[in-house]
Design a protein around this motif. Structure first.
Motif, PDB file in Angstrom:
ATOM      1  N   GLN A  37     -17.174  28.490  -5.039  1.00 43.32           N
ATOM      2  CA  GLN A  37     -16.248  27.383  -5.336  1.00 43.32           C
ATOM      3  C   GLN A  37     -16.497  26.831  -6.741  1.00 43.32           C
ATOM      4  OE1 GLN A  37     -13.661  26.268  -3.769  1.00 43.32           O
ATOM      5  NE2 GLN A  37     -13.868  26.946  -1.660  1.00 43.32           N
ATOM      6  N   HIS A  38     -17.757  26.749  -7.126  1.00 45.05           N
ATOM      7  CA  HIS A  38     -18.088  26.289  -8.486  1.00 45.05           C
ATOM      8  C   HIS A  38     -17.530  27.258  -9.529  1.00 45.05           C
ATOM      9  CE1 HIS A  38     -20.633  22.783  -7.788  1.00 45.05           C
ATOM     10  NE2 HIS A  38     -21.143  23.428  -6.763  1.00 45.05           N
ATOM     11  N   TYR A  39     -17.705  28.552  -9.283  1.00 42.46           N
ATOM     12  CA  TYR A  39     -17.160  29.550 -10.211  1.00 42.46           C
ATOM     13  C   TYR A  39     -15.632  29.467 -10.275  1.00 42.46           C
ATOM     14  CZ  TYR A  39     -21.440  32.178 -11.192  1.00 42.46           C
ATOM     15  OH  TYR A  39     -22.682  32.568 -11.635  1.00 42.46           O
ATOM     16  N   ASP A  40     -14.994  29.332  -9.120  1.00 36.62           N
ATOM     17  CA  ASP A  40     -13.534  29.233  -9.103  1.00 36.62           C
ATOM     18  C   ASP A  40     -13.052  28.025  -9.901  1.00 36.62           C
ATOM     19  OD1 ASP A  40     -13.403  31.522  -7.554  1.00 36.62           O
ATOM     20  OD2 ASP A  40     -13.096  30.446  -5.661  1.00 36.62           O
ATOM     21  N   ALA A  41     -13.744  26.894  -9.749  1.00 34.64           N
ATOM     22  CA  ALA A  41     -13.369  25.694 -10.508  1.00 34.64           C
ATOM     23  C   ALA A  41     -13.548  25.928 -12.001  1.00 34.64           C
ATOM     24  CB  ALA A  41     -14.205  24.499 -10.045  1.00 34.64           C
ATOM     25  N   PHE A  42     -14.638  26.590 -12.369  1.00 38.96           N
ATOM     26  CA  PHE A  42     -14.876  26.893 -13.782  1.00 38.96           C
ATOM     27  C   PHE A  42     -13.777  27.786 -14.329  1.00 38.96           C
ATOM     28  CE2 PHE A  42     -16.568  29.693 -17.078  1.00 38.96           C
ATOM     29  CZ  PHE A  42     -17.020  28.766 -18.004  1.00 38.96           C
ATOM     30  N   LEU A  43     -13.422  28.812 -13.596  1.00 42.99           N
ATOM     31  CA  LEU A  43     -12.401  29.751 -14.054  1.00 42.99           C
ATOM     32  C   LEU A  43     -11.014  29.090 -14.122  1.00 42.99           C
ATOM     33  CD1 LEU A  43     -13.609  32.958 -12.211  1.00 42.99           C
ATOM     34  CD2 LEU A  43     -13.687  32.512 -14.675  1.00 42.99           C
ATOM     35  N   SER A  45     -10.480  26.020 -14.920  1.00 39.37           N
ATOM     36  CA  SER A  45     -10.466  25.060 -16.022  1.00 39.37           C
ATOM     37  C   SER A  45     -10.609  25.719 -17.398  1.00 39.37           C
ATOM     38  CB  SER A  45     -11.594  24.049 -15.841  1.00 39.37           C
ATOM     39  OG  SER A  45     -12.846  24.667 -16.076  1.00 39.37           O
ATOM     40  N   SER A  46     -10.824  27.017 -17.426  1.00 44.19           N
ATOM     41  CA  SER A  46     -11.110  27.672 -18.702  1.00 44.19           C
ATOM     42  C   SER A  46      -9.838  28.219 -19.353  1.00 44.19           C
ATOM     43  CB  SER A  46     -12.130  28.786 -18.513  1.00 44.19           C
ATOM     44  OG  SER A  46     -11.570  29.802 -17.731  1.00 44.19           O
ATOM     45  N   ALA A  92     -15.641  19.747  -9.197  1.00 47.13           N
ATOM     46  CA  ALA A  92     -15.146  19.449 -10.544  1.00 47.13           C
ATOM     47  C   ALA A  92     -16.048  20.110 -11.576  1.00 47.13           C
ATOM     48  CB  ALA A  92     -15.096  17.950 -10.770  1.00 47.13           C
ATOM     49  N   VAL A  93     -15.437  20.438 -12.718  1.00 52.83           N
ATOM     50  CA  VAL A  93     -16.159  21.114 -13.789  1.00 52.83           C
ATOM     51  C   VAL A  93     -16.176  20.205 -15.012  1.00 52.83           C
ATOM     52  CG1 VAL A  93     -16.111  23.112 -15.333  1.00 52.83           C
ATOM     53  CG2 VAL A  93     -15.501  23.384 -12.949  1.00 52.83           C
ATOM     54  N   ALA A  99     -21.814  22.853 -21.307  1.00 54.31           N
ATOM     55  CA  ALA A  99     -22.445  22.113 -20.212  1.00 54.31           C
ATOM     56  C   ALA A  99     -22.059  22.723 -18.871  1.00 54.31           C
ATOM     57  CB  ALA A  99     -22.050  20.648 -20.265  1.00 54.31           C
ATOM     58  N   ALA A 100     -20.806  23.149 -18.735  1.00 51.74           N
ATOM     59  CA  ALA A 100     -20.344  23.774 -17.497  1.00 51.74           C
ATOM     60  C   ALA A 100     -21.068  25.104 -17.264  1.00 51.74           C
ATOM     61  CB  ALA A 100     -18.831  23.978 -17.537  1.00 51.74           C
ATOM     62  N   LEU A 101     -21.253  25.877 -18.330  1.00 49.22           N
ATOM     63  CA  LEU A 101     -21.983  27.141 -18.204  1.00 49.22           C
ATOM     64  C   LEU A 101     -23.437  26.905 -17.809  1.00 49.22           C
ATOM     65  CD1 LEU A 101     -20.703  29.325 -21.183  1.00 49.22           C
ATOM     66  CD2 LEU A 101     -20.505  29.818 -18.748  1.00 49.22           C
TER      67      LEU A 101
END
Length: 150
Positions: A37-43, A45-46, A92-93, A99-101
């Motif tokens: 879920q964290h990866y999906d949120a990051f992707l 928002s990118s 949330a990212v 910082a997100a990475l």
């Protein structure tokens, strides 16, 4: 482990019960689903790019890993954790990409450590093999993140 080296493909000794396997694998599934879920949120928002394409590809493998772990729980007579209690909006990212990475790297490193501890438990051979693959896939994601943070 010494038994692994001596016996190659076979196993000797006592392994944990099927019920214990369910109790130990479900938390791994929970953490991996949350991490996904964290990866999906990051992707989401990118802006796209090479890293995002690589992470998206690795996420396909991570989702398959959830399925392998869930099948292990099913085969032991249990009900695998399914993540329906997790709200995608709660992952949330940080808008600051570095910082997100870094946050993703820290979560992934924690997951690798968690699975490494589980690999050392006296699971049945098939479960041990699946956990080893899950750990190796997590290490590959961690390595990619570390390379892009530097």
């Amino acid at each position: 482990m010494l038994k692994d080296l001596l016996l190659q493909k076979g196993w000797a000794g006592k392994t944990i019960s099927r019920a214990e396997t369910v109790d130990r694998v479900n938390p791994v599934i929970h953490r991996l689903i949350a991490l996904n879920q964290h990866y999906d949120a990051f992707l989401r928002s990118s802006q796209g790019g090479g890293l995002d394409a690589q992470l998206a590809s690795l996420q396909k493998t991570a989702r398959a890993d959830v399925g392998k772990l869930a099948e292990t729980v099913f085969s032991c007579g249990g009900t695998p954790y399914n993540g329906t209690d997790l709200e995608p909006s709660s992952f949330a990212v940080d808008n600051n990409r570095p910082a997100a990475l870094t946050a993703l790297r820290d979560l992934e490193a924690s997951f690798v450590d968690f699975v490494a501890d589980e690999v050392n438990v006296e699971h049945q051979m098939r479960t041990r093999a699946i956990l080893a693959v899950v750990k190796a896939n997590a290490e590959a994601r961690l390595k990619l993140l570390q390379e892009h943070i530097r």
